[in-house]
Every structure is written in C-alpha cells, then in structure tokens.
Write an enzyme that holds these catalytic residues in place. Structure first.
Site, PDB file in Angstrom:
ATOM      1  N   SER A 125       0.835  -1.193   0.000  1.00  0.00           N
ATOM      2  CA  SER A 125       0.000   0.000   0.000  1.00  0.00           C
ATOM      3  C   SER A 125       0.880   1.256   0.000  1.00  0.00           C
ATOM      4  CB  SER A 125      -0.956  -0.044   1.193  1.00  0.00           C
ATOM      5  OG  SER A 125      -1.947   0.946   1.088  1.00  0.00           O
ATOM      6  N   ASP A 194      -9.798  -4.935  -4.500  1.00  0.00           N
ATOM      7  CA  ASP A 194      -9.221  -3.976  -3.560  1.00  0.00           C
ATOM      8  C   ASP A 194     -10.182  -2.798  -3.407  1.00  0.00           C
ATOM      9  OD1 ASP A 194      -7.682  -1.945  -2.284  1.00  0.00           O
ATOM     10  OD2 ASP A 194      -5.841  -2.878  -3.003  1.00  0.00           O
ATOM     11  N   HIS A 223      -7.923  -5.301  -0.148  1.00  0.00           N
ATOM     12  CA  HIS A 223      -6.706  -4.529   0.089  1.00  0.00           C
ATOM     13  C   HIS A 223      -5.737  -5.210   1.056  1.00  0.00           C
ATOM     14  CE1 HIS A 223      -4.258  -0.946  -0.056  1.00  0.00           C
ATOM     15  NE2 HIS A 223      -4.272  -0.853   1.261  1.00  0.00           N
TER      16      HIS A 223
END
Length: 248
Positions: A125, A194, A223
C-alpha cells in the site's frame, strides 16, 4: 487523511508467543529520529526482505503475515516501523518516511552485513511508494509492490471523484514517475477487489515500470488480505520471484 499510526504499547509485542523469533533493532535516521524494527533471520537464506508496511497500525499488527512470509518464502525479513508508529519516535510525513526507509536500508547493510545485491524491497500500500523511492536512492536486487498505487493524486481522484481534492493534497508519493528510474526486476501484486486502492492504479504503476516486470493479479483479494486468500500460490509467486534474482 494519510497516516493512521498506532503507538506502542498498543498492539501485540510478544512475537515469540506467535511462534516467530525476532530481534529488536533500533537505529537513527539522518535527521536524528530514533526508529525501531524487527529482524527475523532465516538460517541459510540468500536474500533479505526489507518490508515497508501500509499507513495504519504498527508492525505488531503484521505478525501473522510476518510469520507466514518467513516460513513459506524462507528469507530473512526486516520490517521497519516508520517515525510515529509503534516504538519509533517522531511523527510521520512523506519525506520522513523516505528517510526512514533509507535509514533501515543503511542499518541492514552496516549492522547486519546484508549485501545490497541480496536485498529485496517489499512495500505494501503506502509502503509501495516508500520502497519505489528507496529503489531510486539505493541499489537492490528486486522490488515487490503489493496493493499500491501510481500516485497520491491518482488515489485522491479515485476516492473523491466528486471533489477536486487532488488539487490540494499535500503529498505526492509519485511512484509512477519514480519507478521509471528503477532498473531491477519488479513484481507488482494487486487484488481485483481492492476496496481501498483501485486495481487500475496498480496496473498504471506496472505500466510505468521498466522490464523485467511481472503483474500478479489476485482474483477476489481485497486490500489487506492477499496473504490470507492467496494460498500457497501467493507465497510461491513471491518465493519464485526472489529465487530467480541473482544473489551475488
């Protein structure tokens, strides 16, 4: 809207109780901030994974994934705690995170005697943007980016399409521009479902990267759960990518 750190003692700080032995590591950045990280050696490993996590929680919240990566990928792992997170001092900002990653890298090379040619950068991320910047600043063997994005502006446009917040956002995290300067093998992993970082932004980052590169699409993954829903295929992909890298 960007950083959501959890400070020590919140979290789970007894990794041995989860079946993994780690070494507490403390080191200092170029601007004088004292940081903390965990180093988990794997006997006989050729490569070391430098892991930069996402924008929330702290390293203790990644213990389960740390254990699974360690056991199944069979590499040394160093997970960095950014400034303001966990047991690290300071407060986070974009430039600070870049300095934190460079300090962790330098610590591994100087204190753990890790060869740069055996060092793999792994970012999740927001951490994906951090390791792209690090790969521009320091030599490495390869780059693994999971559930990440092309730029902060692109994320803002996607999440707030009804508001022009991308004109006012105070951070750049411009990975798509920086990755064009990276010339090591790249593996980009992204879940098709996601809900935080759109799949298309992972593809956009991949398109900007140089060869050799590979995009690993994970059907159904969101995610934060690729390491859970991906099964052995997920760990095999990471292991195979690392094993194909030169180790000397």
């Amino acid at each position: 809207m960007i950083f959501f750190p959890t400070k020590y003692p919140e979290g789970f700080w007894q990794p041995a109780q989860r079946g993994i032995a780690v070494q507490d590591c403390f080191f200092t950045t170029s601007d004088g901030v004292k940081l903390h990280g965990w180093y988990a050696p794997y006997e006989g490993a050729q490569h070391t994974l430098l892991w930069c996590h996402g924008n929330a929680g702290n390293i203790s919240h990644r213990l389960d994934q740390l254990k699974m990566l360690h056991e199944r990928v069979r590499v040394n792992i160093f997970i960095l705690s950014y400034r303001g997170y966990g047991r690290s001092d300071g407060s986070p900002d974009e430039d600070g995170l870049y300095q934190d990653a460079r300090a962790a890298y330098d610590y591994l090379v100087a204190e753990k005697q890790v060869n740069a040619k055996q060092l793999v950068l792994y970012g999740q991320s927001l951490g994906g943007a951090v390791v792209v910047d690090l790969a521009v600043a320091r030599p490495c063997a390869g780059l693994i980016i999971e559930s990440s994005f092309s730029s902060a502006k692109d994320v803002a446009k996607s999440l707030f399409s009804f508001l022009p917040v991308h004109y006012f956002i105070g951070v750049r995290f411009d990975s798509a521009t920086k990755i064009k300067q990276v010339h090591v093998p790249v593996l980009i992993i992204h879940g098709t479902h996601d809900e935080v970082i759109p799949y298309e932004l992972g593809r956009k980052l991949f398109d900007a990267a140089n060869e050799p590169k590979e995009f690993y699409s994970m059907p159904g993954a969101t995610h934060n759960d690729p390491f859970l829903v991906g099964g052995e295929a997920y760990y095999s992909k990471i292991r195979q990518f690392i094993e194909q890298l030169p180790s000397s």
